[in-house]
Design a protein around this motif. Sequence first.
Motif, PDB file in Angstrom:
ATOM      1  N   GLN A  27       1.031 -19.783  -1.072  1.00  0.00           N
ATOM      2  CA  GLN A  27       0.589 -19.696   0.319  1.00  0.00           C
ATOM      3  C   GLN A  27      -0.935 -19.788   0.418  1.00  0.00           C
ATOM      4  N   ILE A  28      -1.613 -19.195  -0.550  1.00  0.00           N
ATOM      5  CA  ILE A  28      -3.078 -19.253  -0.583  1.00  0.00           C
ATOM      6  C   ILE A  28      -3.542 -20.663  -0.933  1.00  0.00           C
ATOM      7  N   LEU A  29      -2.931 -21.256  -1.947  1.00  0.00           N
ATOM      8  CA  LEU A  29      -3.321 -22.609  -2.371  1.00  0.00           C
ATOM      9  C   LEU A  29      -3.060 -23.636  -1.275  1.00  0.00           C
ATOM     10  N   ASP A  30      -1.988 -23.420  -0.495  1.00  0.00           N
ATOM     11  CA  ASP A  30      -1.646 -24.354   0.582  1.00  0.00           C
ATOM     12  C   ASP A  30      -2.472 -24.125   1.838  1.00  0.00           C
ATOM     13  N   GLY A  31      -3.256 -23.059   1.849  1.00  0.00           N
ATOM     14  CA  GLY A  31      -4.104 -22.780   3.007  1.00  0.00           C
ATOM     15  C   GLY A  31      -3.429 -21.967   4.090  1.00  0.00           C
ATOM     16  N   HIS A  32      -2.200 -21.493   3.840  1.00  0.00           N
ATOM     17  CA  HIS A  32      -1.513 -20.666   4.837  1.00  0.00           C
ATOM     18  C   HIS A  32      -2.075 -19.245   4.859  1.00  0.00           C
ATOM     19  N   LEU A  33      -2.651 -18.838   3.736  1.00  0.00           N
ATOM     20  CA  LEU A  33      -3.364 -17.569   3.654  1.00  0.00           C
ATOM     21  C   LEU A  33      -4.784 -17.891   3.212  1.00  0.00           C
ATOM     22  N   SER A  34      -5.752 -17.295   3.879  1.00  0.00           N
ATOM     23  CA  SER A  34      -7.156 -17.574   3.574  1.00  0.00           C
ATOM     24  C   SER A  34      -7.849 -16.318   3.066  1.00  0.00           C
ATOM     25  N   PRO A  35      -8.969 -16.496   2.337  1.00  0.00           N
ATOM     26  CA  PRO A  35      -9.732 -15.335   1.887  1.00  0.00           C
ATOM     27  C   PRO A  35     -10.080 -14.412   3.057  1.00  0.00           C
ATOM     28  N   GLY A  36      -9.817 -13.133   2.878  1.00  0.00           N
ATOM     29  CA  GLY A  36     -10.083 -12.160   3.930  1.00  0.00           C
ATOM     30  C   GLY A  36      -8.868 -11.825   4.773  1.00  0.00           C
ATOM     31  N   ASP A  37      -7.795 -12.622   4.668  1.00  0.00           N
ATOM     32  CA  ASP A  37      -6.577 -12.337   5.426  1.00  0.00           C
ATOM     33  C   ASP A  37      -5.893 -11.079   4.904  1.00  0.00           C
ATOM     34  N   ARG A  38      -5.408 -10.258   5.827  1.00  0.00           N
ATOM     35  CA  ARG A  38      -4.649  -9.075   5.444  1.00  0.00           C
ATOM     36  C   ARG A  38      -3.220  -9.463   5.083  1.00  0.00           C
ATOM     37  N   ILE A  39      -2.651  -8.714   4.153  1.00  0.00           N
ATOM     38  CA  ILE A  39      -1.243  -8.872   3.809  1.00  0.00           C
ATOM     39  C   ILE A  39      -0.550  -7.568   4.148  1.00  0.00           C
ATOM     40  N   VAL A  40       0.238  -7.601   5.195  1.00  0.00           N
ATOM     41  CA  VAL A  40       0.925  -6.403   5.677  1.00  0.00           C
ATOM     42  C   VAL A  40       2.297  -6.330   5.016  1.00  0.00           C
ATOM     43  N   GLU A  41       2.492  -5.319   4.183  1.00  0.00           N
ATOM     44  CA  GLU A  41       3.726  -5.206   3.408  1.00  0.00           C
ATOM     45  C   GLU A  41       4.963  -5.224   4.295  1.00  0.00           C
ATOM     46  N   THR A  42       4.935  -4.459   5.386  1.00  0.00           N
ATOM     47  CA  THR A  42       6.113  -4.375   6.253  1.00  0.00           C
ATOM     48  C   THR A  42       6.439  -5.728   6.886  1.00  0.00           C
ATOM     49  N   LYS A  43       5.404  -6.482   7.250  1.00  0.00           N
ATOM     50  CA  LYS A  43       5.623  -7.789   7.880  1.00  0.00           C
ATOM     51  C   LYS A  43       6.189  -8.785   6.872  1.00  0.00           C
ATOM     52  N   VAL A  44       5.627  -8.786   5.656  1.00  0.00           N
ATOM     53  CA  VAL A  44       6.120  -9.694   4.615  1.00  0.00           C
ATOM     54  C   VAL A  44       7.582  -9.386   4.311  1.00  0.00           C
ATOM     55  N   ALA A  45       7.893  -8.104   4.171  1.00  0.00           N
ATOM     56  CA  ALA A  45       9.266  -7.696   3.872  1.00  0.00           C
ATOM     57  C   ALA A  45      10.218  -8.117   4.985  1.00  0.00           C
ATOM     58  N   LYS A  46       9.805  -7.909   6.232  1.00  0.00           N
ATOM     59  CA  LYS A  46      10.644  -8.261   7.374  1.00  0.00           C
ATOM     60  C   LYS A  46      10.832  -9.775   7.470  1.00  0.00           C
ATOM     61  N   ASP A  47       9.747 -10.536   7.304  1.00  0.00           N
ATOM     62  CA  ASP A  47       9.831 -11.995   7.407  1.00  0.00           C
ATOM     63  C   ASP A  47      10.745 -12.596   6.344  1.00  0.00           C
ATOM     64  N   LEU A  48      10.747 -11.990   5.156  1.00  0.00           N
ATOM     65  CA  LEU A  48      11.546 -12.524   4.049  1.00  0.00           C
ATOM     66  C   LEU A  48      12.909 -11.838   3.927  1.00  0.00           C
TER      67      LEU A  48
END
Length: 233
Positions: free
Chosen positions: A27-48
């Motif tokens: 996701q970082i290499l593809d540019g979907h996540l950028s330096p400084g972006d937060r990663i919210v555990e609950t959101k990642v878990a819910k989305d996946l």
Amino acid sequence: MKEPITRQTFLEKQSMSVDLAEFIKQQILDGHLSPGDRIVETKVAKDLGISQTPVREAIRQLSGEGIITIVPNKGPMVRTFEMKDIFEVYSLRSMLEGLAIRLAVQFATDEDIEELVQFFEEMKRKMADDSVDSLLQDSVYLHQSIIRLSNHSRLSASYDSITFHISLAARILGRVSTKHKEVEQHAELIDALVRRDPDHAEKVMRKHILRSFNEFRELPEAENWAYDDINWL
């Protein structure tokens, strides 16, 4: 009653966190996540559609690799890739890949070398193919092949530890790359392999890596780079 953790359950959880870590890297290499972006555990878990446990384990792994940093009162964030990181990655690459090609010219079979020669010939043919936008991945393959041909497991493991950072740096530098440039700059590595002179091959590789680093210094992001005369050769 809580079910006991079996070996299979443990392996499945371990695999999920490892796969998730690789997913976040992509996701970082593809540019979907950028330096400084937060990663919210609950959101990642819910989305996946998974529990937070593998997410937490994946974040812990990525934190250990220097890809994610845990910021007080903010949580996990994609680490900013600064010029100091570029210097550290490329100077380390110079040492590792210099040794790798030195060993490769001694250990590789004629068939191994010929395979890379033919691969490079295909790269040259792709220059005239308008359906091919970039040769960056081809260049990465050449470098990874030289690491493999070194037949040095500990060197390979050290290289693997910075592979993501190399890919991220390549994506940034790729903005100013062209197919012709990729072919022109990697011809010297193929020639060094064919010549099978360890001293010459190592020198060529280290200069090759230093040139890429110096190209970084010409990017707008590097305008505050402090080490103007840095040279590790």
